[in-house]
Motif scaffolding. Structure first.
Motif, PDB file in Angstrom:
ATOM      1  N   PRO A   1       3.569 -64.556  42.170  1.00  0.00           N
ATOM      2  CA  PRO A   1       3.169 -63.149  42.243  1.00  0.00           C
ATOM      3  C   PRO A   1       4.335 -62.223  42.579  1.00  0.00           C
ATOM      4  N   LEU A   2       5.255 -62.668  43.428  1.00  0.00           N
ATOM      5  CA  LEU A   2       6.428 -61.850  43.740  1.00  0.00           C
ATOM      6  C   LEU A   2       7.351 -61.729  42.536  1.00  0.00           C
ATOM      7  N   LEU A   3       7.490 -62.810  41.779  1.00  0.00           N
ATOM      8  CA  LEU A   3       8.310 -62.735  40.565  1.00  0.00           C
ATOM      9  C   LEU A   3       7.761 -61.674  39.621  1.00  0.00           C
ATOM     10  N   TYR A   4       6.462 -61.741  39.364  1.00  0.00           N
ATOM     11  CA  TYR A   4       5.874 -60.771  38.432  1.00  0.00           C
ATOM     12  C   TYR A   4       5.959 -59.349  38.978  1.00  0.00           C
ATOM     13  N   ALA A   5       5.852 -59.186  40.274  1.00  0.00           N
ATOM     14  CA  ALA A   5       5.893 -57.841  40.856  1.00  0.00           C
ATOM     15  C   ALA A   5       7.288 -57.254  40.865  1.00  0.00           C
ATOM     16  N   LYS A   6       8.317 -58.067  41.153  1.00  0.00           N
ATOM     17  CA  LYS A   6       9.632 -57.546  41.504  1.00  0.00           C
ATOM     18  C   LYS A   6      10.718 -57.746  40.460  1.00  0.00           C
TER      19      LYS A   6
ATOM     20  N   ASP B   1      12.507 -57.796  33.449  1.00  0.00           N
ATOM     21  CA  ASP B   1      11.889 -58.322  32.228  1.00  0.00           C
ATOM     22  C   ASP B   1      12.593 -59.586  31.761  1.00  0.00           C
ATOM     23  N   ALA B   2      13.908 -59.662  31.974  1.00  0.00           N
ATOM     24  CA  ALA B   2      14.666 -60.841  31.542  1.00  0.00           C
ATOM     25  C   ALA B   2      14.195 -62.089  32.272  1.00  0.00           C
ATOM     26  N   VAL B   3      13.901 -61.967  33.552  1.00  0.00           N
ATOM     27  CA  VAL B   3      13.420 -63.122  34.323  1.00  0.00           C
ATOM     28  C   VAL B   3      12.038 -63.550  33.830  1.00  0.00           C
ATOM     29  N   VAL B   4      11.159 -62.591  33.618  1.00  0.00           N
ATOM     30  CA  VAL B   4       9.821 -62.908  33.120  1.00  0.00           C
ATOM     31  C   VAL B   4       9.910 -63.558  31.745  1.00  0.00           C
ATOM     32  N   ASP B   5      10.826 -63.061  30.914  1.00  0.00           N
ATOM     33  CA  ASP B   5      11.003 -63.649  29.583  1.00  0.00           C
ATOM     34  C   ASP B   5      11.427 -65.118  29.681  1.00  0.00           C
ATOM     35  N   VAL B   6      12.346 -65.426  30.588  1.00  0.00           N
ATOM     36  CA  VAL B   6      12.765 -66.818  30.765  1.00  0.00           C
ATOM     37  C   VAL B   6      11.591 -67.665  31.236  1.00  0.00           C
ATOM     38  N   LEU B   7      10.845 -67.163  32.210  1.00  0.00           N
ATOM     39  CA  LEU B   7       9.684 -67.901  32.710  1.00  0.00           C
ATOM     40  C   LEU B   7       8.719 -68.230  31.585  1.00  0.00           C
ATOM     41  N   HIS B   8       8.380 -67.238  30.783  1.00  0.00           N
ATOM     42  CA  HIS B   8       7.407 -67.457  29.713  1.00  0.00           C
ATOM     43  C   HIS B   8       7.970 -68.356  28.614  1.00  0.00           C
ATOM     44  N   ARG B   9       9.249 -68.222  28.338  1.00  0.00           N
ATOM     45  CA  ARG B   9       9.844 -69.041  27.282  1.00  0.00           C
ATOM     46  C   ARG B   9       9.878 -70.516  27.675  1.00  0.00           C
ATOM     47  N   VAL B  10      10.289 -70.803  28.907  1.00  0.00           N
ATOM     48  CA  VAL B  10      10.462 -72.213  29.282  1.00  0.00           C
ATOM     49  C   VAL B  10       9.135 -72.878  29.621  1.00  0.00           C
ATOM     50  N   SER B  11       8.119 -72.102  29.933  1.00  0.00           N
ATOM     51  CA  SER B  11       6.804 -72.689  30.235  1.00  0.00           C
ATOM     52  C   SER B  11       5.929 -72.828  28.998  1.00  0.00           C
ATOM     53  N   ALA B  12       6.381 -72.318  27.847  1.00  0.00           N
ATOM     54  CA  ALA B  12       5.556 -72.300  26.642  1.00  0.00           C
ATOM     55  C   ALA B  12       5.500 -73.618  25.877  1.00  0.00           C
ATOM     56  N   PRO B  13       6.592 -74.400  25.786  1.00  0.00           N
ATOM     57  CA  PRO B  13       6.507 -75.645  25.004  1.00  0.00           C
ATOM     58  C   PRO B  13       5.357 -76.526  25.487  1.00  0.00           C
ATOM     59  N   ASN B  14       4.710 -77.170  24.541  1.00  0.00           N
ATOM     60  CA  ASN B  14       3.494 -77.904  24.874  1.00  0.00           C
ATOM     61  C   ASN B  14       3.739 -79.000  25.902  1.00  0.00           C
ATOM     62  N   LYS B  15       4.909 -79.662  25.830  1.00  0.00           N
ATOM     63  CA  LYS B  15       5.166 -80.751  26.781  1.00  0.00           C
ATOM     64  C   LYS B  15       5.254 -80.226  28.215  1.00  0.00           C
TER      65      LYS B  15
END
Length: 343
Positions: A270-275, A278-292
């Motif tokens: 929650p702190l990541l999303y709040a503070k 956009d670049a950090v959020v993009d990395v989070l979403h990119r690396v958590s997206a692969p199915n494995k």
């Protein structure tokens, strides 16, 4: 003469690759899932990282009421697939009474005289670590911190007296650690770090001294600490003493890049999303997206809800990154009032 403004070294030079090992600690519960995102982000942003990636795993002994080992076989398999070596260690001094002590005792699993970088699992690697001007012979740690310790009582010792008692206890020079650009009796004048990252040229030497100092502070503190709360701050109280004992200190060139460019020590999603940017959020979403990654990470309910079901973006919409509350507690409280806090 005592100096002490943080050392400043240029970070504009072409990145220079150094070989070092990365250490994190993972165990049952939240940390094992955070380790997935840490490793996935490292592999994404540093695909040519040449060092060993070691996940230290505490083992069951009489210091634990419950087995602390990684208890999800899917997590274990994914960490190995992402390139981690999972090495066991025994937490013989702190155990469940102070789990942060894992990072102290885990240093013993690393090979002697090989440079290391410790990272908390609640960290994303968001840029090339070669950009960080590490000097492994002069350790430092994260300057992304608040004045959480000591808490000054009305009629008790001040900051200077409290900190000096610790330096005196271990035969270290106190005056050499002062940042004279900061006012007397202001917390930032005194050497204090967040323990989310730290490094040195030899993990065995660093770990041995870290354990010696933390153990002594816990069991036989100077009288000036009698009113001070040591949990969860013990590691951050001992860390500046250890770093200073090895000739290190503040290093703005390292902390500026590690704290704001190369890594993000988010601590709670929650702190990541709040503070964070956009670049950090993009990395989070990119690396958590692969199915494995997704099929394992979503087994942890906070990750499932915050990342994959969109609650994190609801938190993000609540805040203006250009006008955040100055105190983090206000951010936490606002998220909790919206029933969106998860960790």
């Amino acid at each position: 003469m005592p100096s002490k403004t943080p050392k400043s070294r240029s970070t504009d030079a072409t990145p220079v690759s150094q070989t070092f090992n990365i250490l994190a600690v993972a165990q049952a519960g939240r940390l094992q899932y955070e380790a997935i995102l840490l490793l996935a982000s490292l592999r994404d942003t540093n695909p040519d990282f040449a060092g060993r990636i070691i996940i230290a795993e505490p083992q069951m002994n009489d210091q634990w009421a419950r087995d602390p080992k990684i208890n999800n076989p899917d997590v274990r398999a994914l960490l190995i697939a992402l390139g981690a070596e999972i090495l066991p260690f025994e937490n013989k001094v702190f155990g469940a009474s102070y789990p942060y002590g894992n990072k102290i005792e885990a240093l013993n699993v690393l090979p002697e005289k090989e440079p290391f970088l410790f990272l908390d699992t609640d960290t994303l690697v968001i840029d090339d670590l070669a950009r960080v001007p590490f000097d492994f012979d002069q350790p430092t740690a994260s300057m992304k911190r608040e004045g959480t310790w000591p808490k000054i009582e009305l009629y008790g010792p001040g900051y200077a007296e409290t900190w000096k008692s610790l330096y005196d206890r271990f035969g270290l020079s106190f005056e050499d650690t002062l940042d004279l650009s900061q006012p007397d009796e202001y917390w930032a004048r005194y050497l204090y770090f967040n323990a989310g990252f730290f490094y040195y040229s030899c993990p065995r030497q660093f770990g041995s001294r870290f354990l010696e100092y933390a153990w002594a502070i816990r069991d036989d503190p100077p009288s000036e600490l009698v009113c001070q709360e040591m949990s969860p701050w013990l590691d951050q109280v001992a860390l500046p003493l250890v770093i200073h004992s090895f000739g290190g200190g503040r290093d703005a060139a390292v902390s500026d890049v590690m704290d704001h460019v190369a890594t993000c020590h988010y601590r709670a999603l929650p702190l990541l999303y709040a503070k964070e940017s956009d670049a950090v959020v993009d990395v989070l979403h990119r690396v958590s997206a692969p199915n494995k990654v997704k099929k394992v990470a979503k087994q942890y309910d906070p990750f499932k809800r915050m990342i994959y079901q969109g609650r994190g973006m609801k938190v993000r919409a609540m805040f203006d990154r250009d006008d955040l509350p100055r105190r983090e507690q206000r951010i936490r409280n606002q998220i909790k009032r919206a029933n969106l806090w998860m960790r």
